[in-house]
Design a protein around this motif. Structure first.
Motif, PDB file in Angstrom:
ATOM      1  N   ALA A   1       6.519   0.477   3.120  1.00 48.86           N
ATOM      2  CA  ALA A   1       7.055   1.411   2.128  1.00 48.86           C
ATOM      3  C   ALA A   1       7.279   2.789   2.749  1.00 48.86           C
ATOM      4  O   ALA A   1       8.282   3.446   2.469  1.00 48.86           O
ATOM      5  CB  ALA A   1       6.114   1.509   0.929  1.00 48.86           C
TER       6      ALA A   1
ATOM      7  N   GLU B   1       7.981   3.386   5.870  1.00 45.44           N
ATOM      8  CA  GLU B   1       9.138   3.270   6.761  1.00 45.44           C
ATOM      9  C   GLU B   1      10.459   3.326   6.009  1.00 45.44           C
ATOM     10  O   GLU B   1      11.475   3.723   6.577  1.00 45.44           O
ATOM     11  CB  GLU B   1       9.044   1.975   7.576  1.00 45.44           C
ATOM     12  N   GLU B   2      10.444   2.956   4.732  1.00 46.83           N
ATOM     13  CA  GLU B   2      11.665   2.983   3.923  1.00 46.83           C
ATOM     14  C   GLU B   2      12.021   4.383   3.422  1.00 46.83           C
ATOM     15  O   GLU B   2      13.141   4.608   2.978  1.00 46.83           O
ATOM     16  CB  GLU B   2      11.526   2.036   2.728  1.00 46.83           C
TER      17      GLU B   2
ATOM     18  N   LYS C   1       8.547   7.296  -5.015  1.00 48.57           N
ATOM     19  CA  LYS C   1       9.118   6.106  -4.383  1.00 48.57           C
ATOM     20  C   LYS C   1       8.027   5.148  -3.920  1.00 48.57           C
ATOM     21  O   LYS C   1       8.152   3.929  -4.075  1.00 48.57           O
ATOM     22  CB  LYS C   1      10.005   6.507  -3.193  1.00 48.57           C
TER      23      LYS C   1
ATOM     24  N   ARG D   1       7.421   1.351  -5.237  1.00 46.89           N
ATOM     25  CA  ARG D   1       7.495   0.261  -4.250  1.00 46.89           C
ATOM     26  C   ARG D   1       6.202  -0.542  -4.202  1.00 46.89           C
ATOM     27  O   ARG D   1       6.211  -1.744  -3.987  1.00 46.89           O
ATOM     28  CB  ARG D   1       7.786   0.866  -2.867  1.00 46.89           C
TER      29      ARG D   1
END
Length: 90
Positions: free
Chosen positions: A37, A39-40, A83, A87
């Motif tokens: 998550a 890394e996104e 976010k 996630r």
């Protein structure tokens, strides 16, 4: 000291073993999900999250490192955390 309850052995058997393979795997999976998550996230959001959570820096210190104002840091951190929550929600 009072006597142990009659169902004490049964109650103790229900307590999860913190070192069980299942528990260890679950912890690993949770850390892996968090890593994916992170890394996104956009680079600027990931940077402020890592500075805040890993290095425990203040918003002002993060602003000095990243070259942006406190309010920008605060905004990036808020969006990043939103976010991550979305996630990682089960």
């Amino acid at each position: 000291r009072p006597d142990a309850p009659e169902d004490g052995d049964e109650l103790a058997a229900r307590v999860p073993d913190p070192d069980s393979p299942e528990r260890t795997l679950s912890d690993f999976e949770q850390r892996r999900r968090l890593q994916l998550a992170l890394e996104e996230l956009p680079d600027d959001q990931r940077e402020v999250v890592l500075l805040r959570l890993e290095r425990e820096l203040s918003l002002e210190e993060i602003g000095e490192i990243t070259g942006v104002g406190r309010e920008t840091v605060k905004s990036r951190l808020r969006y990043a955390m939103d976010k991550l929550r979305a996630r990682l929600r089960p």
